[in-house]
Design a protein around this motif. Structure first.
Motif, PDB file in Angstrom:
ATOM      1  N   ALA A  36      80.176 -45.292 -83.408  1.00  0.00           N
ATOM      2  CA  ALA A  36      81.521 -45.190 -83.982  1.00  0.00           C
ATOM      3  C   ALA A  36      82.349 -44.167 -83.214  1.00  0.00           C
ATOM      4  CB  ALA A  36      81.430 -44.805 -85.460  1.00  0.00           C
ATOM      5  N   LEU A  37      81.747 -43.045 -82.857  1.00  0.00           N
ATOM      6  CA  LEU A  37      82.444 -42.028 -82.070  1.00  0.00           C
ATOM      7  C   LEU A  37      82.840 -42.576 -80.700  1.00  0.00           C
ATOM      8  CD1 LEU A  37      80.316 -38.892 -82.940  1.00  0.00           C
ATOM      9  CD2 LEU A  37      82.784 -39.099 -83.249  1.00  0.00           C
ATOM     10  N   LYS A  38      81.926 -43.300 -80.082  1.00  0.00           N
ATOM     11  CA  LYS A  38      82.197 -43.867 -78.761  1.00  0.00           C
ATOM     12  C   LYS A  38      83.349 -44.861 -78.823  1.00  0.00           C
ATOM     13  CE  LYS A  38      80.119 -46.416 -74.976  1.00  0.00           C
ATOM     14  NZ  LYS A  38      78.962 -47.151 -74.485  1.00  0.00           N
ATOM     15  N   ARG A  39      83.351 -45.701 -79.827  1.00  0.00           N
ATOM     16  CA  ARG A  39      84.428 -46.698 -79.961  1.00  0.00           C
ATOM     17  C   ARG A  39      85.778 -46.012 -80.172  1.00  0.00           C
ATOM     18  NH1 ARG A  39      85.714 -51.166 -84.452  1.00  0.00           N
ATOM     19  NH2 ARG A  39      87.456 -52.065 -83.343  1.00  0.00           N
ATOM     20  N   LEU A  40      85.813 -45.008 -81.039  1.00  0.00           N
ATOM     21  CA  LEU A  40      87.063 -44.292 -81.281  1.00  0.00           C
ATOM     22  C   LEU A  40      87.536 -43.618 -80.000  1.00  0.00           C
ATOM     23  CD1 LEU A  40      89.283 -43.262 -83.167  1.00  0.00           C
ATOM     24  CD2 LEU A  40      87.776 -41.343 -83.748  1.00  0.00           C
ATOM     25  N   ARG A  41      86.639 -42.937 -79.316  1.00  0.00           N
ATOM     26  CA  ARG A  41      86.987 -42.244 -78.065  1.00  0.00           C
ATOM     27  C   ARG A  41      87.517 -43.234 -77.018  1.00  0.00           C
ATOM     28  NH1 ARG A  41      82.540 -39.803 -77.420  1.00  0.00           N
ATOM     29  NH2 ARG A  41      81.513 -41.431 -76.231  1.00  0.00           N
ATOM     30  N   GLU A  42      86.832 -44.348 -76.854  1.00  0.00           N
ATOM     31  CA  GLU A  42      87.257 -45.350 -75.869  1.00  0.00           C
ATOM     32  C   GLU A  42      88.622 -45.934 -76.217  1.00  0.00           C
ATOM     33  OE1 GLU A  42      83.989 -48.078 -75.829  1.00  0.00           O
ATOM     34  OE2 GLU A  42      82.870 -46.880 -74.373  1.00  0.00           O
ATOM     35  N   ASP A  43      88.850 -46.217 -77.483  1.00  0.00           N
ATOM     36  CA  ASP A  43      90.135 -46.789 -77.888  1.00  0.00           C
ATOM     37  C   ASP A  43      91.272 -45.784 -77.728  1.00  0.00           C
ATOM     38  OD1 ASP A  43      88.852 -49.145 -78.359  1.00  0.00           O
ATOM     39  OD2 ASP A  43      89.025 -49.070 -80.538  1.00  0.00           O
ATOM     40  N   GLU A  63      83.923 -37.998 -88.906  1.00  0.00           N
ATOM     41  CA  GLU A  63      84.490 -38.493 -90.154  1.00  0.00           C
ATOM     42  C   GLU A  63      85.577 -39.549 -89.874  1.00  0.00           C
ATOM     43  OE1 GLU A  63      86.450 -36.378 -94.105  1.00  0.00           O
ATOM     44  OE2 GLU A  63      86.387 -35.278 -92.219  1.00  0.00           O
ATOM     45  N   LEU A  64      86.446 -39.258 -88.919  1.00  0.00           N
ATOM     46  CA  LEU A  64      87.495 -40.203 -88.567  1.00  0.00           C
ATOM     47  C   LEU A  64      86.907 -41.448 -87.900  1.00  0.00           C
ATOM     48  CD1 LEU A  64      90.534 -40.661 -88.644  1.00  0.00           C
ATOM     49  CD2 LEU A  64      90.667 -39.609 -86.375  1.00  0.00           C
ATOM     50  N   ALA A  65      85.868 -41.267 -87.107  1.00  0.00           N
ATOM     51  CA  ALA A  65      85.212 -42.403 -86.458  1.00  0.00           C
ATOM     52  C   ALA A  65      84.618 -43.353 -87.487  1.00  0.00           C
ATOM     53  CB  ALA A  65      84.136 -41.907 -85.500  1.00  0.00           C
ATOM     54  N   ARG A  66      84.053 -42.815 -88.548  1.00  0.00           N
ATOM     55  CA  ARG A  66      83.475 -43.655 -89.611  1.00  0.00           C
ATOM     56  C   ARG A  66      84.558 -44.432 -90.355  1.00  0.00           C
ATOM     57  NH1 ARG A  66      78.656 -45.542 -89.294  1.00  0.00           N
ATOM     58  NH2 ARG A  66      77.026 -44.153 -89.929  1.00  0.00           N
ATOM     59  N   ILE A  67      85.722 -43.819 -90.519  1.00  0.00           N
ATOM     60  CA  ILE A  67      86.836 -44.514 -91.156  1.00  0.00           C
ATOM     61  C   ILE A  67      87.358 -45.613 -90.228  1.00  0.00           C
ATOM     62  CG2 ILE A  67      89.234 -44.245 -91.939  1.00  0.00           C
ATOM     63  CD1 ILE A  67      88.381 -41.393 -92.860  1.00  0.00           C
ATOM     64  N   TYR A  68      87.426 -45.310 -88.939  1.00  0.00           N
ATOM     65  CA  TYR A  68      87.929 -46.259 -87.944  1.00  0.00           C
ATOM     66  C   TYR A  68      86.976 -47.440 -87.756  1.00  0.00           C
ATOM     67  CZ  TYR A  68      89.916 -47.934 -83.546  1.00  0.00           C
ATOM     68  OH  TYR A  68      90.477 -48.705 -82.563  1.00  0.00           O
ATOM     69  N   SER A  69      85.679 -47.175 -87.791  1.00  0.00           N
ATOM     70  CA  SER A  69      84.662 -48.221 -87.599  1.00  0.00           C
ATOM     71  C   SER A  69      83.676 -48.201 -88.766  1.00  0.00           C
ATOM     72  CB  SER A  69      83.902 -47.986 -86.293  1.00  0.00           C
ATOM     73  OG  SER A  69      84.756 -48.001 -85.209  1.00  0.00           O
ATOM     74  N   ASN A 122      86.894 -31.712 -76.218  1.00  0.00           N
ATOM     75  CA  ASN A 122      85.566 -31.206 -76.559  1.00  0.00           C
ATOM     76  C   ASN A 122      85.483 -30.617 -77.961  1.00  0.00           C
ATOM     77  OD1 ASN A 122      84.554 -31.864 -73.981  1.00  0.00           O
ATOM     78  ND2 ASN A 122      85.497 -30.013 -73.163  1.00  0.00           N
ATOM     79  N   CYS A 123      86.604 -30.517 -78.633  1.00  0.00           N
ATOM     80  CA  CYS A 123      86.621 -29.974 -79.994  1.00  0.00           C
ATOM     81  C   CYS A 123      85.983 -30.980 -80.959  1.00  0.00           C
ATOM     82  CB  CYS A 123      88.062 -29.688 -80.385  1.00  0.00           C
ATOM     83  SG  CYS A 123      88.229 -28.770 -81.909  1.00  0.00           S
ATOM     84  N   ASP A 124      85.395 -30.493 -82.029  1.00  0.00           N
ATOM     85  CA  ASP A 124      84.705 -31.354 -82.995  1.00  0.00           C
ATOM     86  C   ASP A 124      85.615 -31.949 -84.057  1.00  0.00           C
ATOM     87  OD1 ASP A 124      82.215 -31.082 -81.817  1.00  0.00           O
ATOM     88  OD2 ASP A 124      81.735 -29.297 -82.987  1.00  0.00           O
ATOM     89  N   SER A 125      86.893 -31.573 -84.026  1.00  0.00           N
ATOM     90  CA  SER A 125      87.787 -32.066 -85.066  1.00  0.00           C
ATOM     91  C   SER A 125      89.172 -32.353 -84.505  1.00  0.00           C
ATOM     92  CB  SER A 125      87.893 -31.036 -86.194  1.00  0.00           C
ATOM     93  OG  SER A 125      88.441 -29.829 -85.693  1.00  0.00           O
ATOM     94  N   TYR A 126      89.964 -33.047 -85.315  1.00  0.00           N
ATOM     95  CA  TYR A 126      91.355 -33.331 -84.994  1.00  0.00           C
ATOM     96  C   TYR A 126      92.223 -32.611 -86.018  1.00  0.00           C
ATOM     97  CZ  TYR A 126      89.651 -37.281 -82.204  1.00  0.00           C
ATOM     98  OH  TYR A 126      89.010 -38.075 -81.285  1.00  0.00           O
ATOM     99  N   THR A 127      93.369 -32.095 -85.574  1.00  0.00           N
ATOM    100  CA  THR A 127      94.310 -31.486 -86.501  1.00  0.00           C
ATOM    101  C   THR A 127      94.983 -32.589 -87.310  1.00  0.00           C
ATOM    102  OG1 THR A 127      96.182 -31.602 -84.974  1.00  0.00           O
ATOM    103  CG2 THR A 127      94.781 -29.632 -84.835  1.00  0.00           C
ATOM    104  N   ALA A 128      95.669 -32.204 -88.360  1.00  0.00           N
ATOM    105  CA  ALA A 128      96.376 -33.187 -89.187  1.00  0.00           C
ATOM    106  C   ALA A 128      97.412 -33.942 -88.348  1.00  0.00           C
ATOM    107  CB  ALA A 128      97.045 -32.498 -90.367  1.00  0.00           C
ATOM    108  N   ARG A 129      98.091 -33.252 -87.453  1.00  0.00           N
ATOM    109  CA  ARG A 129      99.090 -33.905 -86.593  1.00  0.00           C
ATOM    110  C   ARG A 129      98.421 -34.915 -85.659  1.00  0.00           C
ATOM    111  NH1 ARG A 129     102.863 -31.045 -82.064  1.00  0.00           N
ATOM    112  NH2 ARG A 129     104.119 -32.861 -81.585  1.00  0.00           N
TER     113      ARG A 129
END
Length: 71
Positions: free
Chosen positions: A26-33, A11-17, A52-59
């Motif tokens: 999109a996931l690869k670009r976010l991870r690399e950046d 979800e965050l990757a789609r917002i980022y790219s 390896n987790c599928d999500s990010y916390t709010a922080r």
């Protein structure tokens, strides 16, 4: 503007790219950046970041948004 809440990585990757056609790209670009920004990695590791987790916390989302300038 990002909401102050946890996000799935995809979800965050789609917002980022938003113009990237494929979710994996999109996931690869976010991870690399993220990995390119040493200060961000250090800040994420301080939050007990699990790559390896599928999500990010709010922080973690706030940190990513700050360092990668995501609105």
């Amino acid at each position: 503007m990002l909401e102050d809440r946890p996000y799935l990585k995809r979800e965050l990757a789609r917002i980022y790219s938003p113009h990237t056609r494929h979710r994996k790209a999109a996931l690869k670009r976010l991870r690399e950046d993220i990995l390119r920004c040493r200060d961000l990695v250090a800040a994420l590791e301080a939050t007990r970041w699990n790559r390896n987790c599928d999500s990010y916390t709010a922080r973690q989302v706030r940190l990513i948004a700050y360092y990668l300038c995501i609105d």
